[in-house]
Scaffold this motif. Structure first.
Motif, PDB file in Angstrom:
ATOM      1  N   THR A  11      43.625  15.874  40.360  1.00 13.62           N
ATOM      2  CA  THR A  11      42.327  15.980  41.031  1.00 13.62           C
ATOM      3  C   THR A  11      41.611  17.245  40.569  1.00 13.62           C
ATOM      4  O   THR A  11      40.418  17.231  40.262  1.00 13.62           O
ATOM      5  CB  THR A  11      42.531  16.026  42.566  1.00 13.62           C
ATOM      6  OG1 THR A  11      43.328  14.899  42.920  1.00 13.62           O
ATOM      7  CG2 THR A  11      41.228  15.988  43.317  1.00 13.62           C
ATOM      8  N   ALA A  12      42.359  18.349  40.490  1.00 12.03           N
ATOM      9  CA  ALA A  12      41.756  19.625  40.088  1.00 12.03           C
ATOM     10  C   ALA A  12      41.251  19.553  38.650  1.00 12.03           C
ATOM     11  O   ALA A  12      40.135  20.005  38.350  1.00 12.03           O
ATOM     12  CB  ALA A  12      42.773  20.752  40.249  1.00 12.03           C
ATOM     13  N   VAL A  13      42.056  18.958  37.759  1.00  7.72           N
ATOM     14  CA  VAL A  13      41.645  18.888  36.346  1.00  7.72           C
ATOM     15  C   VAL A  13      40.411  18.001  36.216  1.00  7.72           C
ATOM     16  O   VAL A  13      39.471  18.327  35.482  1.00  7.72           O
ATOM     17  CB  VAL A  13      42.804  18.367  35.458  1.00  7.72           C
ATOM     18  CG1 VAL A  13      42.331  18.127  34.029  1.00  7.72           C
ATOM     19  CG2 VAL A  13      43.958  19.364  35.454  1.00  7.72           C
ATOM     20  N   ARG A  14      40.409  16.898  36.961  1.00  7.07           N
ATOM     21  CA  ARG A  14      39.243  16.000  36.894  1.00  7.07           C
ATOM     22  C   ARG A  14      37.980  16.730  37.344  1.00  7.07           C
ATOM     23  O   ARG A  14      36.897  16.508  36.805  1.00  7.07           O
ATOM     24  CB  ARG A  14      39.472  14.777  37.774  1.00  7.07           C
ATOM     25  CG  ARG A  14      40.270  13.717  37.045  1.00  7.07           C
ATOM     26  CD  ARG A  14      40.586  12.508  37.892  1.00  7.07           C
ATOM     27  NE  ARG A  14      41.554  11.694  37.154  1.00  7.07           N
ATOM     28  CZ  ARG A  14      42.567  11.050  37.707  1.00  7.07           C
ATOM     29  NH1 ARG A  14      42.764  11.096  39.011  1.00  7.07           N
ATOM     30  NH2 ARG A  14      43.410  10.356  36.958  1.00  7.07           N
ATOM     31  N   ALA A  15      38.169  17.643  38.318  1.00  5.23           N
ATOM     32  CA  ALA A  15      37.007  18.382  38.831  1.00  5.23           C
ATOM     33  C   ALA A  15      36.642  19.550  37.906  1.00  5.23           C
ATOM     34  O   ALA A  15      35.703  20.297  38.188  1.00  5.23           O
ATOM     35  CB  ALA A  15      37.305  18.885  40.232  1.00  5.23           C
ATOM     36  N   GLY A  16      37.391  19.715  36.818  1.00  2.00           N
ATOM     37  CA  GLY A  16      37.063  20.752  35.848  1.00  2.00           C
ATOM     38  C   GLY A  16      37.643  22.123  36.167  1.00  2.00           C
ATOM     39  O   GLY A  16      37.227  23.126  35.596  1.00  2.00           O
ATOM     40  N   ASP A  17      38.596  22.170  37.078  1.00  6.81           N
ATOM     41  CA  ASP A  17      39.204  23.452  37.453  1.00  6.81           C
ATOM     42  C   ASP A  17      40.233  23.872  36.395  1.00  6.81           C
ATOM     43  O   ASP A  17      41.382  23.445  36.404  1.00  6.81           O
ATOM     44  CB  ASP A  17      39.873  23.290  38.823  1.00  6.81           C
ATOM     45  CG  ASP A  17      40.632  24.535  39.248  1.00  6.81           C
ATOM     46  OD1 ASP A  17      40.565  25.551  38.516  1.00  6.81           O
ATOM     47  OD2 ASP A  17      41.290  24.485  40.310  1.00  6.81           O
ATOM     48  N   GLN A  18      39.824  24.732  35.495  1.00  6.88           N
ATOM     49  CA  GLN A  18      40.669  25.104  34.361  1.00  6.88           C
ATOM     50  C   GLN A  18      41.917  25.879  34.796  1.00  6.88           C
ATOM     51  O   GLN A  18      42.932  25.881  34.097  1.00  6.88           O
ATOM     52  CB  GLN A  18      39.854  25.911  33.357  1.00  6.88           C
ATOM     53  CG  GLN A  18      40.432  25.790  31.961  1.00  6.88           C
ATOM     54  CD  GLN A  18      39.481  26.291  30.889  1.00  6.88           C
ATOM     55  OE1 GLN A  18      38.269  26.308  31.067  1.00  6.88           O
ATOM     56  NE2 GLN A  18      40.055  26.707  29.766  1.00  6.88           N
ATOM     57  N   SER A  19      41.821  26.534  35.956  1.00  5.90           N
ATOM     58  CA  SER A  19      42.970  27.335  36.404  1.00  5.90           C
ATOM     59  C   SER A  19      44.163  26.442  36.753  1.00  5.90           C
ATOM     60  O   SER A  19      45.302  26.892  36.808  1.00  5.90           O
ATOM     61  CB  SER A  19      42.587  28.181  37.622  1.00  5.90           C
ATOM     62  OG  SER A  19      42.338  27.327  38.721  1.00  5.90           O
TER      63      SER A  19
END
Ligand code: FE2
Lengths: 284, 280
Positions: free
Chosen positions: B21-29
């Protein structure tokens, strides 16, 4: 490596629950496939050894993770060697897949990238395994619902290049070809025409089912008709030695399994008797 | 990006729904540990966005396989919870405890036992039964997860030297239950389990003979349990016999203890530290 030519026939994957039926129906199962990973347990190894004295066996592994871009896990490879020393067999096999990477165990087969780099990585390991264990190594094609980006090869080109470079053989899962073809929209016969069928020694034959618009290799349903057609095509065009009926869920009565096995045997026998006849024309 | 880093980052995203979910939202961290450049991150992000349905389906397969292993290790617990509560517990576990590097499937099962203990809220009338069930299946999983590549213990010499100091092997566990394991198993088939009298609890040893071998469970007597409980590799056998003398109306002879200890040592349940030494 020169591949063996002796015929093993039609078999089943060994599981302890099968023991009573194996006793009750002698002669129905020509060979047993032992999941090598299960034989790491001393009690299952003892059972496998006892059965392999009665019925020929081959070892099939799950976690060499031959597609990972790091060396084979030395501890796991050592265990593979121990199983092969104890159970022997005409060859051993594992999947063209990634199951472990940097210590993370996925517990299942994940796809490799269809690239030259993968050809290089897998071939090197296949050569090493064959040399180390002095036994032909067969690679099995897997099912995957997606392909990794950056592919420069088709799945069958990838398999072909690895086989040509390493000299290993193929464990062709015709059901997996059918499943991938259904999901990705290619012609399964393109796959079969694209690989060196003369390197196919063993076949996996299993069931598939459509779920939410996606074809799944269920290992728990009867073999679909188109998969039998693929089997027939492969048997007519390759030196298949062994056909394994894969069924590990929704186990039906043994008679039902035996029915599918007899059908597979007649396909294998038909191909043998027609050996001197010209190979069947490829379906258009 | 090297193929290995790419494979490692993908493996993590397959296994962790929150990470996806985080990667899909563009959260690089979310993938910081892999030290990806913005382009490399976008490459992975694109795959799991473009093929979202297929990747989630694959992730579901991975989780199903994981839950299948848990179901095998916790057959009794699963039977008692019923399919819905079992599924809820497993879903929570898989969401909260992701598979980490060098975490074996056996270690995953052992960890689930601890998680279930903390997160289960059994009905009050069955609380003690569930507690025993979790001790029983959780300890089996715990013993199964012990890595035993080299451990062989110290073979006892015959006769044992008087200064031999026994200790419980690293792959053996001593547990006390109020219900016999068979009674807990029958509970799954509808029988109402009765506890043993409080004055005579069930003492069990869980152990494995070799790496890969199934976990065995052996019931032992009260005095032997008390003795093993105190066997820490520091006390000699005569000292241990002295310590437990009050537990038995009939004083145990050193010879009895000797015999039991030798039998336990031959199965690898206990080992002996060298005289005057620490456990080896
Ligand atoms: Fe297969």
């Amino acid at each position: 490596m020169i591949l063996p030519t002796e015929r093993l026939g039609v078999g089943l994957g060994y599981r302890p629950e099968l023991a009573a039926d194996l006793d009750r129906y002698p002669g129905e199962v020509d060979f047993l496939e032992f999941t090598g990973d299960h034989c790491f347990s001393p009690s299952l190894m003892a059972q496998a050894q006892a059965w392999s004295r009665r019925i020929p066996g081959v070892c099939h592994f799950l976690s060499l993770s031959i597609g990972t871009a790091e060396p084979l896990d030395p501890e796991y490879t050592e265990k593979v060697g121990e199983v092969l020393r104890q159970l022997g067999g005409p060859w051993f096999s594992d999947h063209l897949a990634v199951t472990r990477v940097q210590g993370v165990d996925l517990g299942h087969l994940s796809p490799v990238a269809f690239t030259e780099e993968t050809v290089e990585i897998v071939s090197r390991k296949a050569i090493y395994l064959q040399e180390r264990f002095g036994m032909p190594f067969l690679l099995e094609n897997i099912t995957s619902h997606f392909t990794l980006p950056g592919a420069s090869l088709t799945e069958w080109d990838l398999l072909t290049k690895i086989v040509e470079r390493s000299g290993c053989g193929i464990l062709l899962d015709v059901n997996n070809v059918y499943v991938n073809a259904s999901n990705a929209g290619f012609d399964p016969y393109d796959f079969l025409r694209g690989i060196p069928l003369d390197r196919v020694l063993q076949i996996h034959l299993g069931g598939a089912v459509m779920r939410d618009g996606v074809m799944i290799d269920s290992h728990g349903h009867p073999v679909p008709e188109p998969v039998f057609d693929l089997l027939e095509f492969v048997c007519d065009n390759s030196p298949v030695s062994a056909i394994l009926l894969e069924r590990d869920r929704n186990m039906p009565a043994f008679e039902e399994l035996a029915g599918d096995m007899r059908r597979a045997r007649s396909i294998l026998d038909g191909a043998r008797t027609a050996e001197s006849a010209p190979a069947k024309a490829l379906p258009a | 990006m090297s193929l290995l880093i790419y494979q490692a980052a993908l493996a993590r995203t397959y296994l962790d729904a929150n990470l996806r979910t985080a990667v899909r939202a563009g959260d690089q961290s979310a993938l910081a540990e892999f030290d990806l450049s913005p382009d490399e991150f976008r490459n992975i992000q694109q795959l799991i966005c473009d093929r979202a349905q297929e990747i989630d389906l694959f992730a579901t397969t991975l989780q199903r396989k994981r839950v299948e292993r848990l179901s095998l290790a916790y057959k009794l617990l699963r039977g008692h919870l019923g399919p819905n509560r079992w599924k809820l517990l497993c879903d929570r576990y898989c969401a909260q405890v992701t598979v980490q590097a060098f975490m074996t499937p056996e270690q995953d099962c052992a960890r689930f036992g601890a998680f279930a203990k903390e997160n289960l809220d059994p009905p009050a009338e069955h609380a003690d039964r569930f507690e025993d069930l979790l001790i029983f299946e959780g300890t089996k999983a715990e013993v199964d997860a012990v890595l035993l590549p080299q451990w062989s213990g110290n073979a006892p010499s015959d006769p044992l030297p008087a200064e031999a100091r026994p200790y419980l092997a690293p792959h053996a566990r001593l547990r006390v239950l109020r219900y016999l394991p068979q009674v807990l198993a029958d509970w799954a088939n509808g029988a109402l389990p009765r506890p043993v009298p409080e004055s005579a609890p069930v003492h069990l040893i869980f152990f494995r003979r070799a790496n890969g071998a199934d976990v065995k469970v052996m019931q032992i007597g009260r005095w032997l349990a008390a003795l093993l409980d105190r066997a820490d590799g520091r006390a000699t056998l005569p000292e241990l016999v002295e310590q437990i003398a009050s537990l038995s109306r009939q004083r145990m002879t050193l010879q009895d203890v000797w015999k039991s200890m030798t039998a336990l040592a031959s199965t690898g349940i206990i080992a002996f530290s060298r005289p005057q030494g620490e456990p080896s």
